[in-house]
Scaffold this motif. Sequence first.
Motif, PDB file in Angstrom:
ATOM      1  N   SER A  19       4.569  -9.683  38.004  1.00  0.00           N
ATOM      2  CA  SER A  19       3.100  -9.819  38.635  1.00  0.00           C
ATOM      3  C   SER A  19       2.045 -10.444  37.811  1.00  0.00           C
ATOM      4  N   CYS A  22       3.164 -13.831  39.795  1.00  0.00           N
ATOM      5  CA  CYS A  22       2.556 -13.357  40.954  1.00  0.00           C
ATOM      6  C   CYS A  22       0.966 -14.033  41.310  1.00  0.00           C
ATOM      7  N   VAL A  44      -4.360  -8.007  37.785  1.00  0.00           N
ATOM      8  CA  VAL A  44      -3.415  -7.464  36.956  1.00  0.00           C
ATOM      9  C   VAL A  44      -2.726  -7.239  35.243  1.00  0.00           C
ATOM     10  N   TRP A  48      -2.306  -3.689  33.772  1.00  0.00           N
ATOM     11  CA  TRP A  48      -0.947  -3.763  32.924  1.00  0.00           C
ATOM     12  C   TRP A  48      -1.339  -3.560  31.095  1.00  0.00           C
ATOM     13  N   LEU A 154       1.519  -2.332  42.685  1.00  0.00           N
ATOM     14  CA  LEU A 154       2.326  -2.152  40.903  1.00  0.00           C
ATOM     15  C   LEU A 154       2.777  -0.374  40.587  1.00  0.00           C
TER      16      LEU A 154
END
Length: 170
Positions: A19, A22, A44, A48, A154
Amino acid sequence: MNRPQYILLPANPLFIAASLICAFLLNLLPWGQWVGVPDFVALVLIFWSIHQPRKVGIGIAFFMGLLMDVHDATLLGENALSYTLVSYFAIMIHRRVLWFKVPTQTLHVLPLLFMMQFVQLVIRLMVSGDFPGWLYFLECIFTAALWPAVTWLLLAPQRRAVDRDETRPI
């Protein structure tokens, strides 16, 4: 508390890395000169850092920031500093944010993105003295608007059951 509570599977480190890669590739696309293009790496990283703070932290944020500095040809450390700060503050508030529903989480993510952009703006003003205009801050609004979609996307691999059983509610 009428909505069901799901027990999520552990996040796969390969999925986390994929991820982030990406998101980095999305930032590499040639739309960087447009006004208001979301910063996918920051989004992202915040996701996370909130959901898996022990796996994605300040070190990964610094590394991703250096990669973005090289790609954007900006002052080395500009994105690294802002990504590190945003990751640190996301880790600080991760327990609080997870108590809220996704639309309210967006309101917690927006100040983090605004702070990240403000740090980048201060560094650019110290180095070059050029103010990009107030439309510069549209990026954090558009990035925060993507929070529900990114959260759904996600968390999808963690919602699936290891062995599907129709009689089990989770």
